[in-house]
Design a protein around this motif. Structure first.
Motif, PDB file in Angstrom:
ATOM      1  N   SER A   1     -41.264  17.237 -11.203  1.00 23.23           N
ATOM      2  CA  SER A   1     -41.388  17.939 -12.513  1.00 23.23           C
ATOM      3  C   SER A   1     -40.900  19.427 -12.551  1.00 23.23           C
ATOM      4  O   SER A   1     -41.255  20.062 -13.418  1.00 23.23           O
ATOM      5  N   ASP A   2     -40.113  19.933 -11.429  1.00 25.32           N
ATOM      6  CA  ASP A   2     -39.789  21.309 -11.338  1.00 25.32           C
ATOM      7  C   ASP A   2     -38.465  21.374 -11.465  1.00 25.32           C
ATOM      8  O   ASP A   2     -37.736  20.905 -10.603  1.00 25.32           O
ATOM      9  N   SER A   3     -37.907  22.037 -12.661  1.00 26.93           N
ATOM     10  CA  SER A   3     -36.535  22.154 -12.732  1.00 26.93           C
ATOM     11  C   SER A   3     -35.800  23.361 -11.990  1.00 26.93           C
ATOM     12  O   SER A   3     -34.602  23.428 -11.973  1.00 26.93           O
ATOM     13  N   GLY A   4     -36.570  24.102 -11.432  1.00 29.90           N
ATOM     14  CA  GLY A   4     -36.120  25.151 -10.719  1.00 29.90           C
ATOM     15  C   GLY A   4     -35.550  26.374 -11.516  1.00 29.90           C
ATOM     16  O   GLY A   4     -34.916  27.344 -10.961  1.00 29.90           O
ATOM     17  N   ALA A   5     -36.060  26.356 -12.797  1.00 31.87           N
ATOM     18  CA  ALA A   5     -35.234  27.530 -13.673  1.00 31.87           C
ATOM     19  C   ALA A   5     -35.546  28.845 -13.439  1.00 31.87           C
ATOM     20  O   ALA A   5     -34.929  29.632 -13.795  1.00 31.87           O
ATOM     21  N   TYR A   6     -36.612  29.177 -12.458  1.00 24.83           N
ATOM     22  CA  TYR A   6     -37.167  30.379 -12.211  1.00 24.83           C
ATOM     23  C   TYR A   6     -35.939  30.947 -10.940  1.00 24.83           C
ATOM     24  O   TYR A   6     -36.073  32.161 -10.447  1.00 24.83           O
ATOM     25  N   ARG A   7     -35.122  29.991 -10.501  1.00 30.35           N
ATOM     26  CA  ARG A   7     -34.064  30.639  -9.601  1.00 30.35           C
ATOM     27  C   ARG A   7     -32.731  30.795 -10.079  1.00 30.35           C
ATOM     28  O   ARG A   7     -32.372  29.995 -10.910  1.00 30.35           O
ATOM     29  N   SER A   8     -31.990  31.780  -9.965  1.00 31.47           N
ATOM     30  CA  SER A   8     -30.710  31.962 -10.315  1.00 31.47           C
ATOM     31  C   SER A   8     -29.934  31.035  -9.985  1.00 31.47           C
ATOM     32  O   SER A   8     -29.889  30.662  -8.923  1.00 31.47           O
ATOM     33  N   LYS A   9     -28.843  30.747 -10.641  1.00 28.51           N
ATOM     34  CA  LYS A   9     -27.500  29.950 -10.129  1.00 28.51           C
ATOM     35  C   LYS A   9     -26.971  30.367  -8.996  1.00 28.51           C
ATOM     36  O   LYS A   9     -26.592  29.665  -8.102  1.00 28.51           O
ATOM     37  N   GLU A  10     -26.921  31.685  -8.967  1.00 32.15           N
ATOM     38  CA  GLU A  10     -26.033  32.535  -7.790  1.00 32.15           C
ATOM     39  C   GLU A  10     -26.851  32.148  -6.546  1.00 32.15           C
ATOM     40  O   GLU A  10     -26.312  31.878  -5.729  1.00 32.15           O
ATOM     41  N   GLU A  11     -28.005  32.389  -6.685  1.00 30.10           N
ATOM     42  CA  GLU A  11     -28.974  32.224  -5.538  1.00 30.10           C
ATOM     43  C   GLU A  11     -28.978  30.893  -4.918  1.00 30.10           C
ATOM     44  O   GLU A  11     -28.950  30.649  -3.715  1.00 30.10           O
ATOM     45  N   VAL A  12     -29.030  29.615  -5.661  1.00 26.56           N
ATOM     46  CA  VAL A  12     -28.704  28.352  -5.427  1.00 26.56           C
ATOM     47  C   VAL A  12     -27.526  27.926  -4.708  1.00 26.56           C
ATOM     48  O   VAL A  12     -27.525  27.307  -3.675  1.00 26.56           O
ATOM     49  N   GLU A  13     -26.627  28.608  -5.247  1.00 27.29           N
ATOM     50  CA  GLU A  13     -25.072  28.398  -4.992  1.00 27.29           C
ATOM     51  C   GLU A  13     -24.915  29.051  -3.460  1.00 27.29           C
ATOM     52  O   GLU A  13     -24.272  28.457  -2.473  1.00 27.29           O
ATOM     53  N   ARG A  14     -25.599  30.239  -3.213  1.00 30.22           N
ATOM     54  CA  ARG A  14     -25.426  31.101  -2.024  1.00 30.22           C
ATOM     55  C   ARG A  14     -26.072  30.048  -0.735  1.00 30.22           C
ATOM     56  O   ARG A  14     -25.447  30.008   0.322  1.00 30.22           O
ATOM     57  N   TRP A  15     -27.346  29.589  -1.079  1.00 25.01           N
ATOM     58  CA  TRP A  15     -28.037  28.933  -0.295  1.00 25.01           C
ATOM     59  C   TRP A  15     -27.313  27.430   0.124  1.00 25.01           C
ATOM     60  O   TRP A  15     -27.213  27.066   1.254  1.00 25.01           O
ATOM     61  N   ALA A  16     -26.659  26.974  -0.876  1.00 23.65           N
ATOM     62  CA  ALA A  16     -26.098  25.593  -0.847  1.00 23.65           C
ATOM     63  C   ALA A  16     -24.981  25.740   0.188  1.00 23.65           C
ATOM     64  O   ALA A  16     -24.354  24.776   0.781  1.00 23.65           O
ATOM     65  N   GLN A  17     -24.272  26.937   0.357  1.00 25.66           N
ATOM     66  CA  GLN A  17     -23.210  27.247   1.187  1.00 25.66           C
ATOM     67  C   GLN A  17     -23.760  27.124   2.875  1.00 25.66           C
ATOM     68  O   GLN A  17     -22.856  27.016   3.772  1.00 25.66           O
ATOM     69  N   ARG A  18     -25.263  27.160   2.796  1.00 26.51           N
ATOM     70  CA  ARG A  18     -25.861  27.355   4.223  1.00 26.51           C
ATOM     71  C   ARG A  18     -26.529  25.818   4.274  1.00 26.51           C
ATOM     72  O   ARG A  18     -27.418  25.907   4.912  1.00 26.51           O
ATOM     73  N   ASP A  19     -26.000  24.753   3.553  1.00 29.34           N
ATOM     74  CA  ASP A  19     -26.637  23.562   3.773  1.00 29.34           C
ATOM     75  C   ASP A  19     -26.484  23.089   5.465  1.00 29.34           C
ATOM     76  O   ASP A  19     -25.362  23.051   6.082  1.00 29.34           O
ATOM     77  N   PRO A  20     -27.938  22.883   5.824  1.00 28.00           N
ATOM     78  CA  PRO A  20     -27.882  22.364   7.333  1.00 28.00           C
ATOM     79  C   PRO A  20     -26.835  21.274   7.682  1.00 28.00           C
ATOM     80  O   PRO A  20     -26.303  21.489   8.791  1.00 28.00           O
ATOM     81  N   ILE A  21     -26.564  20.232   6.920  1.00 26.86           N
ATOM     82  CA  ILE A  21     -25.913  19.257   6.983  1.00 26.86           C
ATOM     83  C   ILE A  21     -24.251  19.663   7.274  1.00 26.86           C
ATOM     84  O   ILE A  21     -23.554  19.257   8.082  1.00 26.86           O
ATOM     85  N   GLY A  22     -23.863  20.500   6.250  1.00 27.01           N
ATOM     86  CA  GLY A  22     -22.683  21.098   6.259  1.00 27.01           C
ATOM     87  C   GLY A  22     -22.312  21.787   7.296  1.00 27.01           C
ATOM     88  O   GLY A  22     -20.983  21.894   7.792  1.00 27.01           O
ATOM     89  N   ILE A  23     -23.357  22.896   7.740  1.00 23.14           N
ATOM     90  CA  ILE A  23     -22.941  23.602   8.951  1.00 23.14           C
ATOM     91  C   ILE A  23     -22.871  22.653  10.274  1.00 23.14           C
ATOM     92  O   ILE A  23     -21.821  22.885  10.964  1.00 23.14           O
ATOM     93  N   TYR A  24     -23.549  21.693  10.336  1.00 21.30           N
ATOM     94  CA  TYR A  24     -23.591  20.998  11.562  1.00 21.30           C
ATOM     95  C   TYR A  24     -22.190  20.156  11.283  1.00 21.30           C
ATOM     96  O   TYR A  24     -21.737  19.826  12.526  1.00 21.30           O
ATOM     97  N   LYS A  25     -21.922  19.513  10.401  1.00 16.37           N
ATOM     98  CA  LYS A  25     -20.784  18.791  10.273  1.00 16.37           C
ATOM     99  C   LYS A  25     -19.530  19.527  10.656  1.00 16.37           C
ATOM    100  O   LYS A  25     -18.560  18.986  10.937  1.00 16.37           O
ATOM    101  N   ARG A  26     -19.357  20.676  10.015  1.00 10.43           N
ATOM    102  CA  ARG A  26     -18.301  21.576  10.445  1.00 10.43           C
ATOM    103  C   ARG A  26     -18.040  21.557  11.661  1.00 10.43           C
ATOM    104  O   ARG A  26     -17.150  21.921  12.415  1.00 10.43           O
ATOM    105  N   ARG A  27     -19.242  22.186  12.334  1.00 10.08           N
ATOM    106  CA  ARG A  27     -19.292  22.286  13.928  1.00 10.08           C
ATOM    107  C   ARG A  27     -18.711  21.192  14.583  1.00 10.08           C
ATOM    108  O   ARG A  27     -17.922  21.532  15.766  1.00 10.08           O
ATOM    109  N   LEU A  28     -19.286  20.016  14.401  1.00  6.71           N
ATOM    110  CA  LEU A  28     -18.545  18.806  15.244  1.00  6.71           C
ATOM    111  C   LEU A  28     -17.358  18.648  14.704  1.00  6.71           C
ATOM    112  O   LEU A  28     -16.758  18.199  15.814  1.00  6.71           O
TER     113      LEU A  28
END
Length: 323
Positions: free
Chosen positions: A245-272
């Protein structure tokens, strides 16, 4: 860690992500009712910590964002999904739903809807282990939003005073529902809050599973060998809202995008990929295999499972006589 285990860990994180995404779809289609709190973005936390625990022996308890923790402890994903669907074949016989997954056989002692509720339970499991003279430990996953509850401070005090073998894992995703941590806590570094209770503690990156595993191994060794508590804070981020039920509107788009760059799956995939362990084609094949498994086995099991019977409404409320 050898290549086969590295690929297994990547698969476990990807499975967790796809499982949760399918849960979101089922909720939107009104196949899952009640509340639903999802885990995308935090996979390295539960999977990294539990990789270093003794699965099926150590006792694990958490809050209501609990699906991935249960599965990592050994719960059957089909039974977890069936529980979300409210079916008789669910891990809690369809009585608990998303926030109350439970699998005592694998020592997953439950997800709990009450904020701060798991703290004293974890201390109780650790106390029981100590009284029996075992070498198991209790592991309590908690969110940063629960740490202002009285049960937090009461439990930290008693765990330290009684030297209980319990590992507290704070998955600090920076928000308590929609409230940023700096607006709710005078000390935003949660691991520092246990210093008055003389509990050893540390804070590390929760998005890198290698970092999580290395620190979890040290923390678990500390708890098991010294038979005393440890507080591990993992800095992480949920890529979805607090609940469906939470749209996450209280978070900025920039903040979400910044953390999306540190997606744990993406980090580990690139490492492998960089280590030559797995290429993109193999990753895509793994992803499709997971999607097929979830749809054709797990969701189908939930859909085809029977509803709880009305005449069993009061069943499981009390322990059966003679049990």
């Amino acid at each position: 860690m050898d290549a086969s285990n590295q690929k297994r860990l990547l698969r476990e994180m990807l499975f967790a992500r796809r499982f949760e995404e399918r849960c979101a779809q089922a909720y939107q289609e009104r196949e899952i009712g009640g509340f639903l709190h999802l885990y995308p973005g935090q996979e390295a936390c539960a999977i990294g910590v539990l990789e270093k625990a003794r699965k099926g022996q150590d006792y694990v308890v958490t809050g209501y964002r609990d699906h991935v923790h249960a599965i990592q402890c050994g719960a059957d994903p089909k039974e977890v999904m069936a529980e979300l669907y409210g079916k008789e074949t669910g891990s809690s016989r369809g009585r608990g739903g998303s926030m109350h997954v439970y699998d005592a056989e694998h020592h997953f002692m439950g997800g709990y809807a009450l904020v701060g509720g798991p703290f004293p339970l974890a201390a109780g499991f650790a106390k029981a282990v100590k009284l029996r003279g075992g070498d198991e430990i209790a592991i309590c996953f908690l969110g940063d939003g629960a740490n202002n509850q009285g049960t937090f401070h009461e439990t930290m005090n008693m765990a330290s005073l009684w030297k209980l073998p319990v590992l507290f894992v704070c998955e600090n995703n920076l928000y308590g529902i929609g409230t940023a941590i700096e607006r709710a806590s005078s000390e935003i570094n949660q691991y520092l809050r246990v210093a008055p209770y003389k509990i050893a503690a540390s804070q590390v990156d929760g998005q890198d599973i290698d970092v999580v595993m290395a620190e979890a191994e040290k923390a678990i060794q500390h708890v098991r060998e010294k038979s005393e508590p440890y507080f591990l804070e993992l800095m992480t981020y949920r890529l979805r809202g607090h609940s469906m039920s939470d749209s996450g509107a209280y978070r900025s788009k920039e903040e979400v995008e910044r953390w999306a760059q540190r997606d744990p799956i993406g980090i580990y995939k690139r490492r492998l990929e960089e280590a030559g362990v797995m290429g993109d084609a193999a990753f895509q094949a793994m992803d499709q295999e997971i999607l097929d498994q979830i749809e054709n086995e797990i969701v189908r099991f939930a859909l085809e499972s029977p509803e709880p019977r009305v005449e069993d409404l009061e069943r499981y409320v009390y322990v059966a006589e003679g049990a």
